[in-house]
Design an enzyme around this catalytic site. Structure first.
Site, PDB file in Angstrom:
ATOM      1  N   GLU A 170      40.551  36.180  80.806  1.00  8.88           N
ATOM      2  CA  GLU A 170      41.107  35.318  81.844  1.00  8.88           C
ATOM      3  C   GLU A 170      42.194  34.446  81.246  1.00  8.88           C
ATOM      4  OE1 GLU A 170      38.378  32.974  84.146  1.00  8.88           O
ATOM      5  OE2 GLU A 170      36.953  34.620  84.409  1.00  8.88           O
TER       6      GLU A 170
ATOM      7  N   LYS B 285      42.141  34.829  87.153  1.00  9.39           N
ATOM      8  CA  LYS B 285      41.608  36.127  86.761  1.00  9.39           C
ATOM      9  C   LYS B 285      42.677  37.224  86.832  1.00  9.39           C
ATOM     10  CE  LYS B 285      36.795  35.084  87.652  1.00  9.39           C
ATOM     11  NZ  LYS B 285      36.994  33.640  87.799  1.00  9.39           N
TER      12      LYS B 285
ATOM     13  N   LYS C 103      32.675  40.308  88.999  1.00 15.65           N
ATOM     14  CA  LYS C 103      32.824  38.891  89.306  1.00 15.65           C
ATOM     15  C   LYS C 103      33.803  38.677  90.445  1.00 15.65           C
ATOM     16  CE  LYS C 103      35.808  38.459  85.195  1.00 15.65           C
ATOM     17  NZ  LYS C 103      35.948  37.763  83.896  1.00 15.65           N
TER      18      LYS C 103
ATOM     19  N   ASP D 133      40.854  32.924  77.722  1.00 14.43           N
ATOM     20  CA  ASP D 133      39.473  33.299  77.448  1.00 14.43           C
ATOM     21  C   ASP D 133      39.474  34.652  76.747  1.00 14.43           C
ATOM     22  OD1 ASP D 133      38.641  30.980  78.605  1.00 14.43           O
ATOM     23  OD2 ASP D 133      37.871  31.895  80.432  1.00 14.43           O
TER      24      ASP D 133
ATOM     25  N   ARG E 121      37.430  30.022  74.124  1.00 17.02           N
ATOM     26  CA  ARG E 121      38.498  29.341  74.838  1.00 17.02           C
ATOM     27  C   ARG E 121      39.595  29.002  73.820  1.00 17.02           C
ATOM     28  NH1 ARG E 121      39.095  26.388  79.324  1.00 17.02           N
ATOM     29  NH2 ARG E 121      38.357  28.335  80.261  1.00 17.02           N
TER      30      ARG E 121
ATOM     31  N   ARG F 269      32.042  29.789  73.388  1.00 17.37           N
ATOM     32  CA  ARG F 269      30.947  29.397  74.273  1.00 17.37           C
ATOM     33  C   ARG F 269      29.919  30.516  74.253  1.00 17.37           C
ATOM     34  NH1 ARG F 269      35.269  28.601  78.805  1.00 17.37           N
ATOM     35  NH2 ARG F 269      35.877  30.494  77.696  1.00 17.37           N
TER      36      ARG F 269
ATOM     37  N   ASN G   9      43.391  30.658  82.108  1.00 14.99           N
ATOM     38  CA  ASN G   9      43.105  29.461  82.896  1.00 14.99           C
ATOM     39  C   ASN G   9      44.313  28.540  82.913  1.00 14.99           C
ATOM     40  OD1 ASN G   9      39.904  29.399  83.423  1.00 14.99           O
ATOM     41  ND2 ASN G   9      40.341  30.388  81.466  1.00 14.99           N
TER      42      ASN G   9
ATOM     43  N   ARG H 193      26.307  34.842  80.305  1.00 16.94           N
ATOM     44  CA  ARG H 193      27.454  33.961  80.517  1.00 16.94           C
ATOM     45  C   ARG H 193      27.496  32.890  79.442  1.00 16.94           C
ATOM     46  NH1 ARG H 193      26.089  31.929  86.407  1.00 16.94           N
ATOM     47  NH2 ARG H 193      24.123  31.596  85.292  1.00 16.94           N
TER      48      ARG H 193
END
Length: 316
Positions: free
Chosen positions: A281, A125, A160, A273, A210, A225, A283, A233
């Site tokens: 984000e 993050k 978050k 993301d 993604r 997503r 990842n 979410r």
């Protein structure tokens, strides 16, 4: 090549969607040998090398008994041509310790992907802080009053935890501020825990994309997503629907700015993301979505990955 996957227990794999499984399958298709262990199997003793109890396996092609264990033995990590760190988040203390053991293995001659030091240096993050030009308004703090001011400024926000995964612990607060105080108390534990707060991006309705970057190059399709029902979410683990789609010009812009830079630091595979036009984000621990993109578009993501892995090993 002889490839070691450091991952979660093989028995827990959901092979119909697991990205590590798709890497193994492509590697075996090319004639590479496959072994696996869990982070808990990594061991170092003074005067000796980092080693692990590893399982040499062969994929069977069956959906149920998907692998056969050929043998199990203790072996130094440096004996493998490549070691892939594919342990799923969370990035907790044990994951952190595992990166140090893997870094020691590197000093002994092992080739580890993603690079252990780079895994530590790019918390998923917080790594976005290096690229503020792509980020929506964001706050990282332990101060409750800072969160409340941020809410007053932006009206609708997402809160978050920094160590969350799969959408866990994410809260949306609207302009009325309903339950904001209680949510802050829950997440930051009276100032003991740092949290992230971001302006709500309404494009989440079209999906949290993604974007995979392999060897510094973007996979030309993302997996959007998409939240279902009343959910905010989009994470697949939270019930989101995965829809593959071509990268937008903005997606490419973000990937081309970030991907090569992080690849130079030893991050062979990253997952960006993106919601709308905003990076949310980065990842690096165990990016997924290989199978979903491949199945829906025909673009062979595992092939692209193993191509990049072979090139990286040959270059070292």
């Amino acid at each position: 090549m002889n490839i070691l996957f450091v991952a979660d227990p093989l028995e827990a794999f959901k092979t119909y969607k697991d990205t590590t499984f798709s890497m193994m399958r492509e590697a075996q298709r090319r004639g590479h040998r496959i072994a696996a262990c869990e982070p808990r199997h990594l061991t170092w003793k003074s005067g000796d090398l980092v080693h692990a109890k590893v399982r040499d396996i062969t994929l069977t092609g069956s959906e149920d008994d998907w692998f056969r264990e050929d043998r199990s033995e203790v072996r130094p990590l440096k004996d493998f041509d490549a070691v892939l760190m594919r342990k799923d988040p969370p990035f907790d203390s044990e994951y952190f310790y595992a990166t140090h053991l893997l870094e020691q293995a590197e000093r002994e001659g092992a080739r580890v992907f993603n690079k252990p030091a780079a895994l530590r240096d790019h918390p998923e993050k917080l790594a976005i802080m290096e690229f503020p030009q792509f980020v929506s308004p964001t706050l990282v703090t332990r101060q409750a009053d800072e969160v409340k001011r941020f809410h007053q400024e932006h009206g609708e926000i997402i809160l978050k935890p920094l160590d969350g995964m799969g959408g866990m612990g994410i809260f949306r607060v609207g302009p009325d501020g309903l339950n904001l105080g209680a949510i802050i108390e829950t997440l930051n534990q009276e100032g003991a825990t740092t949290i992230m707060v971001q302006k709500f991006v309404k494009e989440i309705a079209a999906g949290d994309k993604r974007v995979l970057v392999i060897g510094g190059k973007a996979v030309p399709f993302s997996l959007a997503r998409i939240p279902q029902g009343s959910e905010i979410r989009g994470n697949l683990a939270a019930g989101g629907k995965g829809v593959a789609q071509p990268l937008s010009d903005r997606d490419f812009e973000i990937a081309e700015a970030i991907g090569p830079r992080l690849a130079q630091r030893g991050l062979l595979l990253i997952g960006l993301d993106v919601i709308g036009s905003c990076l949310t984000e980065i990842n690096v621990t165990s990016p997924t979505c290989f199978q979903e993109i491949t199945q829906q578009t025909g673009f062979d993501v595992p092939k692209m990955f193993v191509d990049a892995l072979e090139a990286a090993v040959a270059a070292r």
